[in-house]
Design an enzyme around this catalytic site. Structure first.
Site, short mmCIF file in Angstrom:
data_model
loop_
_atom_site.label_atom_id
_atom_site.label_comp_id
_atom_site.label_asym_id
_atom_site.label_seq_id
_atom_site.Cartn_x
_atom_site.Cartn_y
_atom_site.Cartn_z
N PHE A 168 52.73 97.48 59.64
CA PHE A 168 51.29 96.93 60.77
C PHE A 168 52.25 95.89 61.44
O PHE A 168 52.81 95.34 61.58
CB PHE A 168 50.19 95.90 59.52
CG PHE A 168 50.87 95.43 59.01
CD1 PHE A 168 51.24 93.58 58.76
CD2 PHE A 168 51.49 95.10 56.95
CE1 PHE A 168 52.22 92.41 58.17
CE2 PHE A 168 52.28 94.37 57.04
CZ PHE A 168 52.44 92.84 57.19
N TYR A 172 61.95 84.80 61.99
CA TYR A 172 61.16 84.13 60.92
C TYR A 172 61.69 83.55 59.79
O TYR A 172 60.85 82.87 59.00
CB TYR A 172 60.30 85.44 61.07
CG TYR A 172 59.37 86.16 61.50
CD1 TYR A 172 58.02 85.22 62.53
CD2 TYR A 172 60.31 86.67 63.07
CE1 TYR A 172 57.92 85.83 63.94
CE2 TYR A 172 59.36 87.19 63.70
CZ TYR A 172 58.49 87.02 64.43
OH TYR A 172 57.61 87.21 64.79
#
Length: 431
Positions: free
Chosen positions: A431, A147
């Site tokens: 999350f 990422y």
């Protein structure tokens, strides 16, 4: 081959969900020791693939959730990539909150990787987040090497530590004016939201919980492990000011027997924090306390007679951050040290409006960040800004690594003094 990047239609929902690792039973994390997991094994076993009924339930729930923003990649009409952004708010330095896009559940079919589809989905989510007024994106990186190419960089961290009961003596302290009580899951579900809200207001990096975040707390056993237990601390007026979820997992080996795992512990006052830990580290018929997903700067260490007894056994980054709108994001946090810095962002291909030279001026409650013709004090990558934003990264280390290039004397030190926070940012759930 025709590629489309767009939200899935209702009739495409089943194919969309079946790409996601938590649905199809494929690995969800690097094969490494996870700091968020309390067990002795590196990571929990993967679940079986979800049933059609489960997928239908998730799709129905998502359809009514305005904070859930799915995106998919299609090749000749076939869904080959899936991800989503969740609208959250996160606490920033100064106690305010900023709206974020939480990137989650990302996957590309093995047959269609390295063809630009993940980048396409990221770009679509960034563009949509900016339209919603979310200047920051965050994610929990299942693989550390992916990422950064999209501008993300570690912003919060977590550790798993262990403490042997025979080494857990605490230093003397004033008597606790409050009291401790074991409660059931129903009471814990009642207490957690208000307690978390008070903690979040003062903890940089903490997230607003999604609806129903604590609904799954139960008094039922989890497989061969015993059920979660809930320990509440009340202040001298009888109001809850601390809560811990802990478990005594079953172990097939003598080495793992007698372990108490603290899955969550929060307190709004030092006396409550100390009282909760004092009981948990000296629990009857236990040998070792394990606490996963904890902040790197745990105050309990400084309460121990032998601070070396707390051994960090796993550590990792937690949430990664990416500034989508640099001036908006930087003006929504505060800075303990007043100052002025001119900095250049160069090479942000996914959010090109961030490129250029900006003048950041912080003077108490007033913060501005505007384009400038002034010569830059330093050049900074968008990745470095993500790590610096919540105050948990060292500007000195980033400069040594080449993510900051100073142009004027003292620029790195000035940036460090303005951005750093104490304690370090931390988020208690992901999350």
């Amino acid at each position: 081959m025709v590629t489309q990047i767009r939200p899935p239609r209702r009739e495409e929902t089943d194919a969309y969900y079946r790409l996601l690792p938590y649905v199809n039973g494929l690995p969800q994390w690097e094969p490494a020791e996870a700091a968020w997991h309390g067990g002795p094994e590196p990571w929990p076993p993967q679940p079986s693939p979800a049933t059609a009924e489960q997928i239908g339930e998730w799709a129905a729930a998502a359809a009514g959730d305005a904070s859930f923003h799915p995106i998919a990649a299609f090749a000749d009409g076939v869904c080959v990539g899936a991800s989503a952004a969740l609208s959250f708010a996160v606490t920033v330095p100064g106690g305010g909150t900023v709206r974020i896009a939480g990137v989650t559940s990302t996957a590309v079919a093995a047959t269609h990787r390295r063809q630009g589809r993940l980048r396409g989905m990221m770009q679509a989510m960034f563009d949509a987040a900016l339209e919603r007024g979310e200047p920051v994106a965050m994610l929990s990186a299942s693989e550390g090497g992916i990422y950064g190419r999209y501008g993300f960089s570690p912003a919060t961290h977590r550790v798993r530590w262990e403490l042997a009961r025979h080494e857990a003596a605490l230093l003397p302290a004033a008597p606790d004016p409050g009291s401790l009580e074991l409660v059931d899951a129903a009471r814990a579900r009642q207490f957690w939201p208000e307690l978390h809200a008070e903690v979040r207001a003062h903890r940089v990096g903490e997230l607003t919980p999604p609806p129903g975040h604590w609904d799954g707390l139960s008094d039922e056993a989890d497989g061969t492990d015993g059920p979660l237990r809930y320990l509440v601390h009340r202040d001298e007026h009888g109001e809850p000011d601390g809560l811990a979820n802990f478990r005594l997992p079953w172990s097939p080996t003598a080495a793992g027997a007698g372990t108490l795992v603290v899955e969550a512990l929060e307190a709004t006052r030092p006396a409550a924090y100390r009282a909760l830990w004092a009981l948990l580290v000296d629990f009857d018929l236990t040998r070792t306390v394990v606490a996963p997903g904890r902040p790197r700067d745990e105050p309990l260490r400084w309460m121990l007679a032998n601070p070396r007894a707390m051994r960090v056994t796993r550590q990792s980054d937690n949430l990664w951050a990416r500034l989508l709108d640099v001036p908006l994001a930087l003006t929504q946090r505060s800075y303990d040290t007043a100052g002025t810095l001119a900095f250049t962002v160069d090479g942000d291909r996914m959010c090109p409006a961030n490129n250029g030279t900006w003048l950041l001026r912080a003077d108490g409650a007033e913060v501005t960040c505007v384009p400038t013709e002034r010569a830059a004090d330093l050049t900074v990558t968008v990745q470095a800004l993500g790590s610096l934003y919540f105050g948990g990264a060292s500007a000195h280390d980033l400069a040594y690594a080449g993510h900051l290039v100073p142009h004027t004397e003292g620029a790195v030190g000035q940036l460090a003094r303005m951005f750093r926070t104490d304690p370090e940012p931390h988020n208690s759930f992901g999350f």
